[in-house]
Design a protein around this motif. Structure first.
Motif, PDB file in Angstrom:
ATOM      1  N   LEU A   1      -1.577  16.562  17.818  1.00  0.00           N
ATOM      2  CA  LEU A   1      -0.475  16.473  18.845  1.00  0.00           C
ATOM      3  C   LEU A   1       0.785  17.429  18.463  1.00  0.00           C
ATOM      4  CD1 LEU A   1      -0.378  12.536  19.482  1.00  0.00           C
ATOM      5  CD2 LEU A   1      -1.280  14.314  20.933  1.00  0.00           C
ATOM      6  N   ASN A   2       1.315  17.973  19.344  1.00  0.00           N
ATOM      7  CA  ASN A   2       2.366  18.972  18.856  1.00  0.00           C
ATOM      8  C   ASN A   2       4.039  18.573  18.781  1.00  0.00           C
ATOM      9  OD1 ASN A   2       0.553  21.068  18.893  1.00  0.00           O
ATOM     10  ND2 ASN A   2       0.625  21.331  21.032  1.00  0.00           N
ATOM     11  N   VAL A   3       4.080  17.120  18.755  1.00  0.00           N
ATOM     12  CA  VAL A   3       5.383  16.367  18.785  1.00  0.00           C
ATOM     13  C   VAL A   3       5.138  15.532  17.429  1.00  0.00           C
ATOM     14  CG1 VAL A   3       5.602  16.609  21.177  1.00  0.00           C
ATOM     15  CG2 VAL A   3       4.612  14.463  20.073  1.00  0.00           C
ATOM     16  N   LYS A   4       6.443  14.941  17.051  1.00  0.00           N
ATOM     17  CA  LYS A   4       6.610  14.100  16.009  1.00  0.00           C
ATOM     18  C   LYS A   4       7.976  13.510  16.131  1.00  0.00           C
ATOM     19  CE  LYS A   4       7.888  17.211  12.104  1.00  0.00           C
ATOM     20  NZ  LYS A   4       7.735  17.687  10.813  1.00  0.00           N
ATOM     21  N   PRO A   5       8.196  12.210  15.908  1.00  0.00           N
ATOM     22  CA  PRO A   5       7.160  11.423  15.081  1.00  0.00           C
ATOM     23  C   PRO A   5       6.118  10.885  16.221  1.00  0.00           C
ATOM     24  CG  PRO A   5       9.265  10.132  15.695  1.00  0.00           C
ATOM     25  CD  PRO A   5       9.363  11.527  16.048  1.00  0.00           C
ATOM     26  N   VAL A   6       4.896  10.488  15.631  1.00  0.00           N
ATOM     27  CA  VAL A   6       3.814   9.915  16.448  1.00  0.00           C
ATOM     28  C   VAL A   6       3.472   8.567  15.794  1.00  0.00           C
ATOM     29  CG1 VAL A   6       1.345  10.050  16.903  1.00  0.00           C
ATOM     30  CG2 VAL A   6       2.825  12.165  16.737  1.00  0.00           C
ATOM     31  N   ASP A   7       3.483   7.734  16.875  1.00  0.00           N
ATOM     32  CA  ASP A   7       3.092   6.277  16.123  1.00  0.00           C
ATOM     33  C   ASP A   7       1.754   5.884  16.790  1.00  0.00           C
ATOM     34  OD1 ASP A   7       5.236   5.565  14.548  1.00  0.00           O
ATOM     35  OD2 ASP A   7       6.459   5.588  16.405  1.00  0.00           O
ATOM     36  N   THR A   8       0.908   4.942  16.135  1.00  0.00           N
ATOM     37  CA  THR A   8      -0.296   4.533  16.252  1.00  0.00           C
ATOM     38  C   THR A   8      -0.216   3.053  17.050  1.00  0.00           C
ATOM     39  OG1 THR A   8      -0.366   3.280  14.262  1.00  0.00           O
ATOM     40  CG2 THR A   8      -1.425   5.515  14.327  1.00  0.00           C
ATOM     41  N   MET A   9      -1.273   3.097  18.291  1.00  0.00           N
ATOM     42  CA  MET A   9      -1.412   1.808  18.903  1.00  0.00           C
ATOM     43  C   MET A   9      -2.889   1.457  18.888  1.00  0.00           C
ATOM     44  SD  MET A   9       1.352   2.272  22.115  1.00  0.00           S
ATOM     45  CE  MET A   9       1.115   0.410  22.629  1.00  0.00           C
ATOM     46  N   ASN A  10      -3.291   0.266  18.784  1.00  0.00           N
ATOM     47  CA  ASN A  10      -4.430  -0.360  19.037  1.00  0.00           C
ATOM     48  C   ASN A  10      -4.299  -1.152  20.291  1.00  0.00           C
ATOM     49  OD1 ASN A  10      -7.231  -1.148  18.993  1.00  0.00           O
ATOM     50  ND2 ASN A  10      -7.207  -1.733  16.697  1.00  0.00           N
TER      51      ASN A  10
ATOM     52  N   TYR B   1       0.823  -1.207   0.062  1.00  0.00           N
ATOM     53  CA  TYR B   1      -0.009   0.209  -0.024  1.00  0.00           C
ATOM     54  C   TYR B   1       0.950   1.373   0.094  1.00  0.00           C
ATOM     55  CZ  TYR B   1      -4.550   2.041   0.891  1.00  0.00           C
ATOM     56  OH  TYR B   1      -5.720   3.021   0.579  1.00  0.00           O
ATOM     57  N   ILE B   2       2.045   0.866   0.660  1.00  0.00           N
ATOM     58  CA  ILE B   2       2.865   2.416   0.806  1.00  0.00           C
ATOM     59  C   ILE B   2       4.097   2.221  -0.483  1.00  0.00           C
ATOM     60  CG2 ILE B   2       5.014   2.935   2.047  1.00  0.00           C
ATOM     61  CD1 ILE B   2       2.287   4.038   3.181  1.00  0.00           C
TER      62      ILE B   2
ATOM     63  N   PRO C   1       8.648  -0.364   6.539  1.00  0.00           N
ATOM     64  CA  PRO C   1       9.266   0.986   6.281  1.00  0.00           C
ATOM     65  C   PRO C   1       9.059   2.142   6.926  1.00  0.00           C
ATOM     66  CG  PRO C   1       7.721   0.620   4.415  1.00  0.00           C
ATOM     67  CD  PRO C   1       7.570  -0.642   5.605  1.00  0.00           C
ATOM     68  N   ILE C   2       9.343   2.240   8.242  1.00  0.00           N
ATOM     69  CA  ILE C   2       8.713   3.145   9.330  1.00  0.00           C
ATOM     70  C   ILE C   2       8.661   4.476   8.874  1.00  0.00           C
ATOM     71  CG2 ILE C   2      10.785   3.409  10.672  1.00  0.00           C
ATOM     72  CD1 ILE C   2       7.220   2.523  12.108  1.00  0.00           C
ATOM     73  N   ASN C   3       9.880   5.001   8.215  1.00  0.00           N
ATOM     74  CA  ASN C   3       9.990   6.513   7.945  1.00  0.00           C
ATOM     75  C   ASN C   3       9.103   6.744   6.726  1.00  0.00           C
ATOM     76  OD1 ASN C   3      11.816   6.787  10.003  1.00  0.00           O
ATOM     77  ND2 ASN C   3      13.374   6.277   8.919  1.00  0.00           N
ATOM     78  N   LEU C   4       8.417   5.738   6.047  1.00  0.00           N
ATOM     79  CA  LEU C   4       7.595   6.377   4.843  1.00  0.00           C
ATOM     80  C   LEU C   4       6.060   6.604   5.449  1.00  0.00           C
ATOM     81  CD1 LEU C   4       8.817   3.632   2.006  1.00  0.00           C
ATOM     82  CD2 LEU C   4       9.375   6.051   2.514  1.00  0.00           C
TER      83      LEU C   4
END
Length: 272
Positions: free
Chosen positions: A187-196, A42-43, A176-179
């Motif tokens: 949110l005022n920061v980065k990088p932000v990652d998702t969790m379920n 997909y990426i 490919p995490i950086n893609l």
């Protein structure tokens, strides 16, 4: 693997987010001792020719493909391409669409198995059966598995994982995490990652499909487990913020307060 984006579809995901479900399955297979490659097409958007070259090079025993209704035609096309390139390879599909209508997948002979609902335990059990060349009987006992038998489609009932903490951390190292879009507007920061971190729902909303995939109850990773994974993400991927996905984050008040308190105790400036 994920498929390339649907062609000319209004239902494509606008944000570039990692495939969490597929990453959970990949992590579970690694924990069980299997060598795993994860292709997020997909990426990466590899062409059919590139996909053929890749599978011939890897010569996989099993290929798992996640599928939505929007990506259904591309999923079937990918399965056919892979089967032609590596005929002995077993094709397994999972995700929202196969979980609801496994018949629509298994009518294509290139697809060998469908996993309905949670894939972590079922995929490991299936991979172990195929590795050991077990008989059809052993394979047919796997919960949540759909398959062809005597010109019929058999659908085994699901057996949901009661203790989600037994599932390993997401296999983000295979992506490919950086893609991905590792930022969220609020949110005022980065990088932000998702969790379920929550699965299932006790309610019966007519418009919602969650109960069918995740079950009628509500299960969650423990606060301690969630915080451990956050610390792992900070150390290995530089995570500065967390965007929690899921249907019922706050349904258990006690667990939610405990989780928030534990996150606040982390010695960092994490936002979530």
């Amino acid at each position: 693997m994920t498929t390339a984006p649907p062609k000319n579809s209004p239902w494509s995901t606008p944000m570039r987010l990692p495939p969490l479900g597929l990453s959970f399955v990949a992590a579970s297979l690694e924990k069980a001792g299997f060598k795993v490659e994860l292709l997020d097409n997909y990426i990466l958007k590899k062409s059919n020719d590139e996909l053929i070259k890749l599978v011939k090079k890897l010569n996989p025993k099993i290929v798992g493909i996640t599928c939505s209704s929007a990506s259904y035609p591309v999923c079937v096309e990918s399965a056919k391409i892979i089967k032609e390139a590596v005929p002995q390879c077993k094709i397994v599909v999972g995700g929202w669409h196969p979980s609801y209508v496994p018949e629509s997948m298994l009518k294509h002979t290139e697809i060998d198995y469908v996993i309905m609902g949670e894939g972590e335990r079922a995929m490991v059990e299936l991979a172990n059966c195929l590795k050991k060349n077990l008989t059809e009987k052993e394979i047919s006992d796997i919960s949540g598995l759909a398959f062809r038998k005597d010109q019929q489609i058999i659908k085994n009932p699901q057996n949901f994982i009661s203790n989600l903490d037994e599932i390993p951390f997401l296999a983000r190292h295979l992506l490919p995490i950086n893609l991905y879009e590792r930022e969220i507007p609020f949110l005022n920061v980065k990088p932000v990652d998702t969790m379920n971190i929550v699965r299932g729902c006790p309610f019966r909303c007519a418009f919602c499909e969650t109960r069918r995939l995740w079950g009628p109850g509500c299960r969650a990773f423990s606060p301690r487990r969630v915080v451990k994974e956050i610390e792992y993400m900070e150390e290995n991927f530089g995570t500065k913020g967390i965007y929690f996905l899921g249907d019922n984050f706050t349904i258990d008040k006690k667990r939610t307060i405990e989780l928030c308190d534990n996150i606040r105790k982390l010695k960092n400036d994490l936002e979530w």
